[in-house]
Structure formats: C-alpha cells, structure tokens
Design a protein around this motif. Structure first.
Motif, PDB file in Angstrom:
ATOM      1  N   GLY A  98       0.796  -1.201   0.000  1.00  0.00           N
ATOM      2  CA  GLY A  98       0.000   0.000   0.000  1.00  0.00           C
ATOM      3  C   GLY A  98       0.832   1.255   0.000  1.00  0.00           C
ATOM      4  N   ALA A  99       1.892   1.282   0.799  1.00  0.00           N
ATOM      5  CA  ALA A  99       2.755   2.472   0.858  1.00  0.00           C
ATOM      6  C   ALA A  99       3.471   2.672  -0.476  1.00  0.00           C
ATOM      7  N   GLN A 100       3.942   1.565  -1.073  1.00  0.00           N
ATOM      8  CA  GLN A 100       4.623   1.674  -2.362  1.00  0.00           C
ATOM      9  C   GLN A 100       3.658   2.166  -3.437  1.00  0.00           C
ATOM     10  N   ALA A 103       3.069   5.920  -2.963  1.00  0.00           N
ATOM     11  CA  ALA A 103       4.226   6.714  -3.395  1.00  0.00           C
ATOM     12  C   ALA A 103       4.326   6.727  -4.916  1.00  0.00           C
ATOM     13  N   ARG A 104       4.040   5.555  -5.511  1.00  0.00           N
ATOM     14  CA  ARG A 104       4.100   5.496  -6.967  1.00  0.00           C
ATOM     15  C   ARG A 104       3.012   6.378  -7.595  1.00  0.00           C
ATOM     16  N   SER A 105       1.815   6.441  -7.004  1.00  0.00           N
ATOM     17  CA  SER A 105       0.743   7.299  -7.536  1.00  0.00           C
ATOM     18  C   SER A 105       1.147   8.756  -7.499  1.00  0.00           C
ATOM     19  N   GLN A 126      12.542   3.652 -12.446  1.00  0.00           N
ATOM     20  CA  GLN A 126      12.130   3.673 -11.052  1.00  0.00           C
ATOM     21  C   GLN A 126      12.054   2.232 -10.544  1.00  0.00           C
ATOM     22  N   ASP A 127      12.901   1.933  -9.565  1.00  0.00           N
ATOM     23  CA  ASP A 127      12.841   0.610  -8.908  1.00  0.00           C
ATOM     24  C   ASP A 127      12.903  -0.535  -9.910  1.00  0.00           C
ATOM     25  N   ASP A 128      13.946  -0.566 -10.745  1.00  0.00           N
ATOM     26  CA  ASP A 128      14.143  -1.643 -11.733  1.00  0.00           C
ATOM     27  C   ASP A 128      12.974  -1.744 -12.714  1.00  0.00           C
ATOM     28  N   ARG A 129      12.251  -0.644 -12.908  1.00  0.00           N
ATOM     29  CA  ARG A 129      11.163  -0.622 -13.873  1.00  0.00           C
ATOM     30  C   ARG A 129      11.328   0.614 -14.744  1.00  0.00           C
ATOM     31  N   LEU A 130      10.858   0.532 -15.969  1.00  0.00           N
ATOM     32  CA  LEU A 130      10.887   1.662 -16.878  1.00  0.00           C
ATOM     33  C   LEU A 130       9.489   2.278 -16.908  1.00  0.00           C
ATOM     34  N   VAL A 131       9.393   3.578 -16.624  1.00  0.00           N
ATOM     35  CA  VAL A 131       8.124   4.297 -16.603  1.00  0.00           C
ATOM     36  C   VAL A 131       8.086   5.229 -17.805  1.00  0.00           C
TER      37      VAL A 131
END
Length: 454
Positions: A98-100, A103-105, A126-131
């Motif tokens: 939920g916290a992640q 923060a991502r939202s 962001q965090d081993d992901r491409l946005v």
C-alpha cells in the motif's frame, strides 16, 4: 621457452578478446536496452491512442479501468490521467504494498503534470522498472496522460545471459590459445633442446654427439641436419689430424733414431780430431728430437677436444712435486708446494699434469744452483688459482707478450713450445694463463682453472 610462449599468446588472446568482445557486449547490451525502451514507448503510445476513446466526459471511470486491465501485459502496470492531472484509472503493479502504491501514484501524478505542461514523451527508471508517460490526444489538444510501467528484469536477464555467453567464448578462446601455444612451443622447443644438448655434448668432447632430426618445423629440422653435418665433418677432421700426427711421429722418429745410431757407430771408429764434430752432431740430433717431440705435443694439444672431469689439484701438485724432486735435487734447486686441501678443478684427464710438467721443466732450465720454485694453489672469486713462481732471471715485457706463441723468441732456452702447449691446454678447458714478474726477480706463471663444483 614453453612458459614464455604460452604467456605471450595468452596475453595476446586476452588483448584481442578485450578489444573485440567487450565492445561487442556493450553494443549488444545497449541494443537490448534501447529495444526494451522503444517497445515500452510504443506500447504506451498504443495505449494512449486507445485510451482517448475511453476517456469519460461525465460519469463512471469503470470502463476505462477495464480497458487498462485488458490492454496491459502481465507484469505491467498503468494509469491514465485527465487534462487536470487527476488520476482516472490505474492498474496496480505486481507485489506493490500500500505504501509503495501510494508513493508510486504521487510520482506518476507529478510526471503527468509535467507532461501536461509540456506535451512530450518522458521515460524514467524507477525501482528496476521503466516508466513511460505519453500525452493523450494530438499536439494541439492534450486531453490526458497515459503512464505505463514495465519491469526490466527480463531484459536484464537477457543481457546477463549474453555476457555469460561472451565470457564463455572468451574463456574458451583463451584456453584454446593457451593449449595451442603450449603445443607449438613444445613442437619447436623439443628439437631445439635436443640440438642444444647435442652441442653441449660436442663441446664437452663427445665427437659422436648428434641431434635428433626429423622433428619440429622445417627450419628446426634444417638446423638439426646442418648441426649433424658440421659435427660429422668436425669428427672426421679431428680424427684425420690425429692420424696425421701419428704418421708424422712414426715417419720422423724412425729416421732420426737410425741417424743417431749411425753417428754413434761412426764416432766409435773416428779419430780424436773428428770426435768434437761427432759430439756436436749428436747434440744437434738430440735437439732435433726434442723439437719434433715438442711439435707433436703442440699438435696433439691443439687437436685434442677435452672432456673435463673433476681433478684434485692438491693431489696432482703433490704427485708432480714428487716426480720432479730428484731432478731438482740434482740441479740443487729447492722445490716447494703449498695447496689448499680438497682443491678441485674441471680439466681434461692428464691435462694438469702436462701443464705442470712443462712449467717445471722450463723453470728448472732457467734456474742456476740455489734457485727456488714454489707451487701455490687456492680458490679465489669462484676460480681455482695455481701459481708457479721461480727466482730466476725472469723475462722481459716484450718476451712475456709473445711467450705463448710457438718459437716465441731468443730468450727461450728450450724449443719455445712449452708455454704454447700450456696455453692451448688451459684455454681448451675454459681456463687462462698469464705471466707476471716475481717480486725480487724471477717469473710467476698464474693459472686460472675452472672450478670443479660448477
């Protein structure tokens, strides 16, 4: 040699691999990441184009959420924002708490507002992901923002596998290069070592030494064949010289012995007036015999190829001192020796005895009654030093410079061949000889012999 060649080839292969494989790996990794980014951007643009039709003007956003769930691939997460930057629909990212998610939202909302302010495609990690954030609508009218987040784990795995394959290829090439280098080094080195061993044996006096031919590259085989030809010719030459020496010895000594016998018979029947002439002729015959013996000794020394063995210098000095003591007593010359016990040198069998015999004979010929000859042996600076010192008339500097030549000069009392024999025997064994003035008068012969422990 094998180790040096293998290390050199391995260093060369390593350098080639670093120059070729490392840039290739970096290029492939860059292509994988670019392909991943381009694919993610293309997917988000397709999502933005389709989401424009589902943007709600009024009412529920449920159709838009269902559309996002249907359109995204497994592992992807996405969101659509309206023209005011409000979140209309979102698909959660796998494994996010939920916290992640909160923060991502917030991060995505800030990213959407940035795109709305300046419509453009934005990519971030962001965090081993491409946005990827793409504006919804055309350039003149932006009605929202589509955000797509995709994991880069699969791309990272492919890049890691690619590096492993390249590393395996590099290690395989390095091992293959090392094995090939060792094989080539041994292929070349073994016959070369055989030639070196044969040359060493030939230098030690084994005239039958030959190198094994027929192995290695063509150049090495040619070298072995050339060496064997040289060794065979040298053996034939030395054996031929020895045969000539034997023939000359027989041919000269026989007529001189017959001539001496005839003179002895004639002198017995001659009258007193002819007696001195016969005596002078006999002395000349004796001198000629000594000269022939000296020439034969020089020829044997020059044609001999010694095979050095360990020789106890102290024992040889004591033996020659005992052999020459009666001659010294008859001439009233004092003969002494002082040699370190156990002193050993490497010389050909019998060479040191012949050297000392020539030096003692020369010294006794040069001394009058009351003279003194001293032999001293010691080890110094890795060499065996043996000196023969007398207190006779000595030699001038010019005579010393030519003393080791045959028939060296008018100051020579004998045949002038003794020191030439000494010089030849010592140099053939790897030693040296020089002449020095004895303090107080006389001559000192300094012999430097190769040590017996080398």
């Amino acid at each position: 040699m094998t180790r040096r060649v293998a290390l050199a080839v391995m260093a060369l292969v390593t350098l080639v691999l670093l120059i070729a494989v490392l840039p290739l790996g970096l290029s492939l990794a860059r292509q994988e990441r670019n392909s991943f980014r381009d694919g993610t951007v293309a997917a988000d643009r397709a999502l933005a184009a389709a989401a424009e039709e589902h943007l709600p003007v009024r009412g529920s956003t449920a159709p838009l959420r269902r559309f996002l769930e249907r359109s995204t691939e497994p592992g992807d997460c996405s969101a659509v924002f309206d023209a005011a930057g409000r979140e209309l629909a979102v698909t959660p990212c796998p494994g996010a708490t939920g916290a992640q998610a909160a923060a991502r939202s917030e991060q995505w909302a800030a990213l959407a507002r940035s795109v709305l302010a300046h419509p453009r495609t934005v990519t971030r990690s962001q965090d081993d992901r491409l946005v990827v954030a793409v504006p919804v609508g055309d350039e003149s009218r932006t009605v929202g923002v589509s955000v797509l987040s995709r994991s880069s784990d699969a791309t990272d795995d492919r890049i890691a596998a690619m590096w492993l394959r390249l590393a395996a290829v590099g290690v395989g090439g390095l091992v293959a290069g090392a094995l090939l280098a060792v094989f080539l080094a041994r292929w070349v080195g073994r016959p070369l070592r055989a030639v070196d061993a044969a040359a060493h044996e030939l230098g030690e006096g084994d005239l039958t030494a030959r190198a094994a031919a027929g192995r290695g590259p063509v150049e090495v085989r040619r070298l072995a064949a050339t060496f064997n030809t040289m060794a065979a010719r040298m053996e034939a030459l030395i054996h031929g010289h020895r045969a000539v020496i034997a023939d000359v010895s027989h041919q000269l000594r026989t007529p001189m012995a017959a001539l001496r016998l005839r003179l002895d018979m004639l002198s017995a029947d001659a009258d007193e007036a002819a007696g001195p002439d016969f005596a002078a002729a006999q002395q000349e015959i004796a001198r000629l015999s000594r000269l022939v013996d000296g020439l034969l000794a020089v020829a044997r020394a020059e044609n001999a190829v010694p095979r050095p063995v360990a020789v106890r210098v102290d024992e040889v000095v004591a033996d020659r001192l005992a052999a020459w003591a009666p001659v010294a007593q008859d001439r009233r010359v004092r003969l002494t020796a002082r040699c370190h016990p156990g002193l050993t040198a490497r010389l050909g069998p019998g060479d040191l005895e012949q050297v000392l015999d020539n030096l003692l004979a020369n010294a006794l010929d040069a001394l009058d009654e009351g003279g003194h000859i001293a032999l001293d042996g010691l080890a110094r600076h890795g060499q065996v030093i043996l000196t023969v010192t007398d207190n006779g008339p000595g030699m001038s500097r010019s005579a010393q410079e030519t003393a080791f030549h045959r028939f060296s000069g008018p100051e020579t009392s004998g045949t002038g061949l003794g020191l030439a024999i000494v010089h030849r025997l010592l140099t053939a064994n790897g030693g040296s000889v020089r002449l020095e003035d004895t303090p107080g008068g006389g001559l000192t012969v300094v012999l430097e012999l190769p040590p017996g422990d080398r």
